[in-house]
Design an enzyme around this catalytic site. Structure first.
Site, mmCIF file in Angstrom:
data_model
loop_
_atom_site.group_PDB
_atom_site.id
_atom_site.type_symbol
_atom_site.label_atom_id
_atom_site.label_comp_id
_atom_site.label_asym_id
_atom_site.label_seq_id
_atom_site.Cartn_x
_atom_site.Cartn_y
_atom_site.Cartn_z
ATOM 1 N N TYR A 56 65.286 60.299 21.743
ATOM 2 C CA TYR A 56 63.975 60.568 22.349
ATOM 3 C C TYR A 56 64.051 61.707 23.365
ATOM 4 C CZ TYR A 56 59.802 60.464 25.102
ATOM 5 O OH TYR A 56 58.654 60.863 25.759
ATOM 6 N N ASN A 198 59.379 65.226 33.528
ATOM 7 C CA ASN A 198 59.529 63.837 33.972
ATOM 8 C C ASN A 198 60.088 63.849 35.389
ATOM 9 O OD1 ASN A 198 60.531 62.105 30.910
ATOM 10 N ND2 ASN A 198 58.528 62.548 31.736
ATOM 11 N N ARG A 283 44.255 46.340 74.926
ATOM 12 C CA ARG A 283 45.186 45.246 75.167
ATOM 13 C C ARG A 283 46.142 45.026 73.986
ATOM 14 N NH1 ARG A 283 43.200 39.211 75.484
ATOM 15 N NH2 ARG A 283 41.229 40.280 75.872
ATOM 16 N N PHE A 329 60.898 57.223 35.693
ATOM 17 C CA PHE A 329 59.833 58.137 36.117
ATOM 18 C C PHE A 329 58.589 57.397 36.598
ATOM 19 C CE2 PHE A 329 59.736 58.237 31.264
ATOM 20 C CZ PHE A 329 58.931 57.114 31.150
ATOM 21 N N GLU A 413 51.836 54.713 26.744
ATOM 22 C CA GLU A 413 51.898 54.621 28.208
ATOM 23 C C GLU A 413 50.746 53.722 28.654
ATOM 24 O OE1 GLU A 413 52.070 58.704 29.520
ATOM 25 O OE2 GLU A 413 53.686 59.126 28.117
#
Length: 500
Positions: A56, A198, A283, A329, A413
């Site tokens: 890949y 990436n 405060r 990534f 994705e």
């Protein structure tokens, strides 16, 4: 003063980054980094000669096209096509200071020798950095999942003579700058385009840039808060260390201790008080400012890990003879941290505006709107409106980006971090905080004059005196826009030696 910073496997901190930037150091690769890069590239080249199966990102398409094998003859074209097709950024240009950090962090990540890039590629990125050649990158286009694809495509286009850069003060085509420098475009080899695109360097650069400002403005929030406390004739008891030792959050303790130091020797804080308690915006400064300090400290740790990491894909492990496709990534750690940081910065602005409101309210023998002859003069009535408007915008911007996700790349994705959106809006929150604190300083420095002849501490008096060189007292109405802008500029140029 060191003129060069050598990129190596040594842990890289935000303090190191601050030093590189403030001293305008150049970059160079250590011998260790050079060897790591070359060994990884040599391994990959040999692997490509013997391995015929698809790997890949090296000899395949990208995203949902991962199953399409590409012939070895087309690998350079594949990487160049990737770079060009992914340069889809739009919106505003990324500030050059952030682009410079993007270059540095991309160089750092590639130097570990797990990305498969050529040495020439990394050295050309260093050339860009050292010669102030800043690629034009856009704020919109990254989902923060497969890294910051669109922004990093724009960052790296000039390597192949494409895209545009800022150089010598103006915008110009990258190929013209390469010609001027007598540099040839890089011929990308297998995996290089993906290694460059990436990665989380857009999110990381924004986070580092914001954190450096956040640490400074966290300190200035304390200083300006102390001036407001004096102007409001507030009490010192809420800053007693005994209170904070029984609820020992680090940021709370640090804030209380700092206020004790800032107010040491003050006649105003020491004078008898007519009131028993102060409003919470005074405060509870240790608790609120302290919680933001603790958040900043947490986010610093997240980004320290990230900028010392390899975040492209696939990762190459030459010694183990493995090329592994994973998800380093993905920007989720950064997205969550940036959202958290945005909340912390928004709250510093929120409580600041409340102190401004108290100061103009005509309480504790202060004139309404901090001006003589109120009615004829509106004084500081409307700067509080402005601060309130900015605070409200910050509340809107502080809505988390990291809870959102949109499916992309044909479902490959299917979960994204939206960390890039978290980054850009966090910077906007930071810039808004600068303006809110500047408005508080205008009001606080005006209010403290109504406590004269009593003096505050030596430090706060010197701080106010320095501020008065830029922004004089308001005796009657004038255009306060200019005072706000001068106050912002004063805080921007104010140098904080240590953030601890």
């Amino acid at each position: 003063m060191n003129t060069f910073h050598y990129i190596s496997s040594d842990v890289f901190s935000l303090e190191t980054l601050q030093e590189i930037i403030s001293q305008n150091q150049k970059l160079a690769l250590s011998e260790e980094a050079r060897l790591n890069i070359m060994k990884c590239r040599e391994y990959l080249d040999k692997k490509m000669e013997s391995h015929k199966e698809p790997i890949y990102g090296i000899n395949t398409g990208f995203g949902s096209l991962c199953n399409v094998k590409i012939s070895n003859d087309n690998l350079t074209k594949l990487q160049e096509n990737l770079m060009k097709s992914h340069a889809c950024g739009t919106g505003e240009e990324v500030p050059q200071d952030v682009v410079k950090i993007m270059l540095l962090l991309k160089i750092k990540s590639l130097s570990y020798g797990h990305s498969g890039v050529q040495l020439d590629t990394v050295e050309r990125l260093i050339d860009f950095y050292n010669n102030d050649i800043f690629p034009i990158v856009y704020t919109q286009g990254s989902l923060g999942a497969s890294g910051d694809l669109a922004p990093l495509a724009h960052l790296c286009l000039p390597l192949i003579g494409e895209g545009e850069v800022y150089f010598e003060g103006f915008r110009q085509p990258a190929n013209k700058v390469l010609d001027k420098m007598e540099w040839q475009p890089i011929q990308l080899q297998s995996k290089e385009g993906l290694a460059l695109l990436n990665g989380t360097q857009f999110m990381s650069a924004y986070g580092c840039y914001i954190l450096l400002k956040a640490m400074k403005y966290s300190y200035l929030a304390d200083v300006i808060g102390a001036v407001s406390l004096e102007g409001f004739d507030g009490r010192i008891e809420p800053f007693n260390e005994l209170i904070h030792m029984v609820r020992p959050h680090k940021g709370q303790i640090v804030t209380a201790q700092r206020f004790q130091e800032l107010l040491e020797g003050s006649q105003i804080i020491a004078q008898p008080k007519k009131h028993v308690q102060d409003p919470y915006s005074f405060r509870c400064i240790p608790q609120v400012h302290g919680a933001s300090k603790d958040t900043i400290d947490y986010v610093k740790k997240v980004f320290k890990t990230e900028i010392n990491s390899v975040t492209d894909n696939p990762n190459i492990f030459a010694e183990d003879d493995l090329i592994i496709s994973g998800g380093n990534f993905h920007g989720q750690p950064l997205a969550l941290a940036l959202d958290f940081l945005g909340l912390a910065l928004a709250e510093l602005g929120n409580i600041s505006e409340r102190r401004t409101y108290q100061l103009i309210s005509g309480l504790r023998e202060l004139p309404a709107f901090l001006v003589s002859d109120p009615g004829l003069n509106s004084g500081f009535m409307i700067p509080q409106y402005t601060a309130a408007s900015i605070v409200s915008q910050n509340k809107q911007l502080a809505t988390p980006a990291s809870i959102d996700s949109i499916v992309s790349s044909n479902g490959q994705e299917d979960h994204v971090s939206m960390g890039a959106n978290a980054a850009t809006k966090c910077l906007k929150i930071m810039e808004n905080l600068e303006r809110i604190l500047a408005i508080e300083l205008m009001n606080a420095s005006q209010a403290i004059e109504f406590r004269r002849p009593l003096q505050s501490s030596e430090f706060l008096e010197s701080f106010i005196k320095l501020y008065r060189e830029d922004v004089p007292l308001v005796h009657e109405d004038r255009i306060l826009h200019y005072d706000i802008e001068k106050s912002i500029a004063f805080l921007n140029t104010f140098y904080v030696e240590s953030f601890e």
